[in-house]
Motif scaffolding. Sequence first.
Motif, PDB file in Angstrom:
ATOM      1  N   MET A 193       0.806  -1.482  -0.100  1.00 41.68           N
ATOM      2  CA  MET A 193       0.088  -0.299   0.201  1.00 41.68           C
ATOM      3  C   MET A 193       0.979   1.469   0.504  1.00 41.68           C
ATOM      4  N   ILE A 194       1.622   0.966   1.003  1.00 44.59           N
ATOM      5  CA  ILE A 194       2.755   2.743   0.890  1.00 44.59           C
ATOM      6  C   ILE A 194       3.420   2.616   0.025  1.00 44.59           C
ATOM      7  N   SER A 195       3.836   1.598  -0.702  1.00 43.40           N
ATOM      8  CA  SER A 195       4.937   1.336  -1.939  1.00 43.40           C
ATOM      9  C   SER A 195       4.279   2.021  -2.916  1.00 43.40           C
ATOM     10  N   LEU A 196       2.776   1.493  -3.014  1.00 45.73           N
ATOM     11  CA  LEU A 196       1.478   2.171  -4.176  1.00 45.73           C
ATOM     12  C   LEU A 196       1.049   3.537  -3.960  1.00 45.73           C
ATOM     13  N   LEU A 197       1.272   3.992  -2.944  1.00 46.97           N
ATOM     14  CA  LEU A 197       0.988   5.990  -2.389  1.00 46.97           C
ATOM     15  C   LEU A 197       2.433   6.419  -3.227  1.00 46.97           C
ATOM     16  N   LEU A 198       3.068   5.691  -2.520  1.00 46.56           N
ATOM     17  CA  LEU A 198       4.682   6.309  -3.026  1.00 46.56           C
ATOM     18  C   LEU A 198       4.814   5.941  -4.688  1.00 46.56           C
ATOM     19  N   GLY A 199       4.747   5.355  -4.934  1.00 48.79           N
ATOM     20  CA  GLY A 199       4.716   4.750  -6.688  1.00 48.79           C
ATOM     21  C   GLY A 199       3.722   5.929  -7.168  1.00 48.79           C
ATOM     22  N   THR A 200       2.475   5.970  -7.198  1.00 48.81           N
ATOM     23  CA  THR A 200       1.910   6.501  -8.651  1.00 48.81           C
ATOM     24  C   THR A 200       0.877   7.736  -8.225  1.00 48.81           C
ATOM     25  N   GLY A 201       0.842   7.795  -6.663  1.00 44.90           N
ATOM     26  CA  GLY A 201       0.572   9.360  -6.559  1.00 44.90           C
ATOM     27  C   GLY A 201      -1.221   8.987  -5.999  1.00 44.90           C
ATOM     28  N   ILE A 202      -1.581   8.248  -6.092  1.00 47.99           N
ATOM     29  CA  ILE A 202      -3.143   8.520  -6.145  1.00 47.99           C
ATOM     30  C   ILE A 202      -3.536   8.509  -4.562  1.00 47.99           C
ATOM     31  N   ARG A 203      -5.089   8.766  -4.783  1.00 48.44           N
ATOM     32  CA  ARG A 203      -5.239   9.709  -3.400  1.00 48.44           C
ATOM     33  C   ARG A 203      -5.671   7.837  -2.228  1.00 48.44           C
ATOM     34  N   LYS A 218      -0.398  -6.943 -17.225  1.00 44.92           N
ATOM     35  CA  LYS A 218      -0.066  -6.597 -18.273  1.00 44.92           C
ATOM     36  C   LYS A 218       1.012  -5.691 -19.092  1.00 44.92           C
ATOM     37  N   ASN A 219      -0.121  -4.595 -18.699  1.00 45.59           N
ATOM     38  CA  ASN A 219       0.516  -3.260 -18.828  1.00 45.59           C
ATOM     39  C   ASN A 219       0.330  -2.075 -18.317  1.00 45.59           C
ATOM     40  N   CYS A 220       0.917  -2.447 -16.592  1.00 42.76           N
ATOM     41  CA  CYS A 220       1.079  -2.769 -15.474  1.00 42.76           C
ATOM     42  C   CYS A 220       0.292  -1.056 -14.974  1.00 42.76           C
ATOM     43  N   GLY A 221      -1.153  -1.170 -15.218  1.00 41.41           N
ATOM     44  CA  GLY A 221      -1.791  -0.315 -14.898  1.00 41.41           C
ATOM     45  C   GLY A 221      -2.988  -0.394 -13.934  1.00 41.41           C
ATOM     46  N   ILE A 222      -3.614   0.015 -13.030  1.00 42.36           N
ATOM     47  CA  ILE A 222      -4.538   0.068 -12.017  1.00 42.36           C
ATOM     48  C   ILE A 222      -5.549   1.446 -12.508  1.00 42.36           C
ATOM     49  N   SER A 232     -10.171   6.268 -14.786  1.00 45.98           N
ATOM     50  CA  SER A 232      -9.217   6.610 -14.769  1.00 45.98           C
ATOM     51  C   SER A 232      -8.011   5.560 -14.688  1.00 45.98           C
ATOM     52  N   ILE A 233      -6.885   5.475 -15.453  1.00 45.66           N
ATOM     53  CA  ILE A 233      -5.701   4.310 -15.569  1.00 45.66           C
ATOM     54  C   ILE A 233      -4.510   4.905 -14.693  1.00 45.66           C
ATOM     55  N   VAL A 234      -4.171   4.549 -14.283  1.00 45.18           N
ATOM     56  CA  VAL A 234      -2.540   5.414 -13.585  1.00 45.18           C
ATOM     57  C   VAL A 234      -1.276   3.846 -13.593  1.00 45.18           C
ATOM     58  N   TYR A 235      -0.583   4.472 -13.483  1.00 47.53           N
ATOM     59  CA  TYR A 235       0.660   3.276 -14.643  1.00 47.53           C
ATOM     60  C   TYR A 235       1.428   2.874 -13.033  1.00 47.53           C
ATOM     61  N   PHE A 236       2.178   2.268 -13.280  1.00 45.00           N
ATOM     62  CA  PHE A 236       3.404   1.442 -11.507  1.00 45.00           C
ATOM     63  C   PHE A 236       3.935   1.205 -12.254  1.00 45.00           C
ATOM     64  N   TYR A 317       2.315  19.387 -16.646  1.00 44.76           N
ATOM     65  CA  TYR A 317       1.025  19.263 -17.256  1.00 44.76           C
ATOM     66  C   TYR A 317       1.094  17.839 -17.248  1.00 44.76           C
ATOM     67  N   LEU A 318       1.601  17.316 -17.347  1.00 41.11           N
ATOM     68  CA  LEU A 318       2.255  16.196 -16.915  1.00 41.11           C
ATOM     69  C   LEU A 318       1.633  15.579 -15.576  1.00 41.11           C
ATOM     70  N   VAL A 319       2.382  15.969 -14.351  1.00 43.88           N
ATOM     71  CA  VAL A 319       2.180  15.998 -12.990  1.00 43.88           C
ATOM     72  C   VAL A 319       0.589  16.233 -12.937  1.00 43.88           C
ATOM     73  N   ALA A 320      -0.194  16.930 -13.117  1.00 43.05           N
ATOM     74  CA  ALA A 320      -1.490  17.352 -13.308  1.00 43.05           C
ATOM     75  C   ALA A 320      -2.530  16.021 -13.848  1.00 43.05           C
ATOM     76  N   ASP A 321      -2.031  15.612 -14.652  1.00 45.67           N
ATOM     77  CA  ASP A 321      -2.779  14.536 -15.122  1.00 45.67           C
ATOM     78  C   ASP A 321      -2.389  13.740 -14.593  1.00 45.67           C
ATOM     79  N   VAL A 322      -1.665  13.053 -13.959  1.00 45.05           N
ATOM     80  CA  VAL A 322      -1.235  12.397 -13.903  1.00 45.05           C
ATOM     81  C   VAL A 322      -1.934  12.219 -11.830  1.00 45.05           C
TER      82      VAL A 322
END
Length: 383
Positions: A193-203, A218-222, A232-236, A317-322
């Motif tokens: 969980m902590i790796s996911l929060l730190l590595g994707t920036g999801i809420r 397969k696509n490394c996305g959640i 939305s799809i967020v990639y890890f 703009y990339l940061v805002a989108d991610v």
Amino acid sequence: MAENNNPTYTEVKNKEYVLKLREMLARLPRFMKTYIYGIEQKTQPRTRIAYLGDNEVFFRFIKQVNPVYKNMEIVDFPLKMLDQITTEDIEEYEHYLKYYIDPETHCEIINNERAIKRKMSSLRSMYNFFYKNQSIDTNPAMQIDMPKLHDKAIVRMDTEEVSRLLDVVETGETLSDAQKRFHNKNKLRDLTMISLLLGTGIRVSECVGLDIGDVDFKNCGIKIVRKGGYESIVYFSDEIKKQLEMYLKERNAISGIVEGHENALFLSDRKRRMGVRTVEIMVKKYTSTVTSTKKITPHKLRSTYGTNLYRKTGDIYLVADVLGHKDVNTTKKHYAAIDEDRRRQARNIVSLHSESSSNYTSDSNYNSSSDSSSDSNSDSNSD
């Protein structure tokens, strides 16, 4: 219609929001239903709940200090009362918000400048709605200056702190004996969980809302549901992919999961989907052993990711989108300090003279013919 026996996290939360709104409306003036239904298409359920909560404080204040409404139930307050409220009344209310005794719970309430501004904004929203729809003739809330906010320092973890945090989660070092007993049981889940929060920036709400089927190796996305209800799809990274794969082996072996929570990616000790508050407590447990000067929450882990991504790419703009910001200005506000660092670091990047010619004025053998040649070359490359 058949009942959904396995609703998604979003569906469950939406049901809770609907019931909460109904509960709050039942004790507020009847005209508030018109207001809440009127802003439904432009606001999120949590926003409407916040508006109702803030304005309930206002109506309780009116009942407490206004002799006209002192003996009237709040639910019976008429819409015309909004026209009878003066700017002086609202100024008194703004002052009241700094400190008061809640008439229902009898608890002391102290609001900081941000809390006061939010409550005043909620009052403005209500007044603006009825004034715009010509239901009232006056709008005294618009005549009151909003509290001025002082900038808050944006808290993030530096690289060394992140490394130490992951070490603590993995090893359990610095935890108490009681904490270590739970740590041995939940280490892989917590680290994932902590790796996911730190590595994707999801809420954190997006994290606890994840189902097993939302992970695409397969696509490394959640697949997550953003604020506003859109998917939305967020990639890890490959690093997080390995962590997720290890965790899922353990997660798929869990039996006896509470009905309705079978698909949840992250489970609590009670074998049901983890809640936001549980994750907040978990993050605090680990981060408090890493830094005593920073109050680290799951949202601060999100800020840490955004900071690292911006420093690596320089693309706001990339940061805002991610991060899922609808307005890039929100992102700019949060990462303005990094912009300042980048500008400061850039001060010596552009040199007026090359190193070889920086002392040309003292060179007695300087050839004027080479000067014209240099001019010619520089003209040809001026684009």
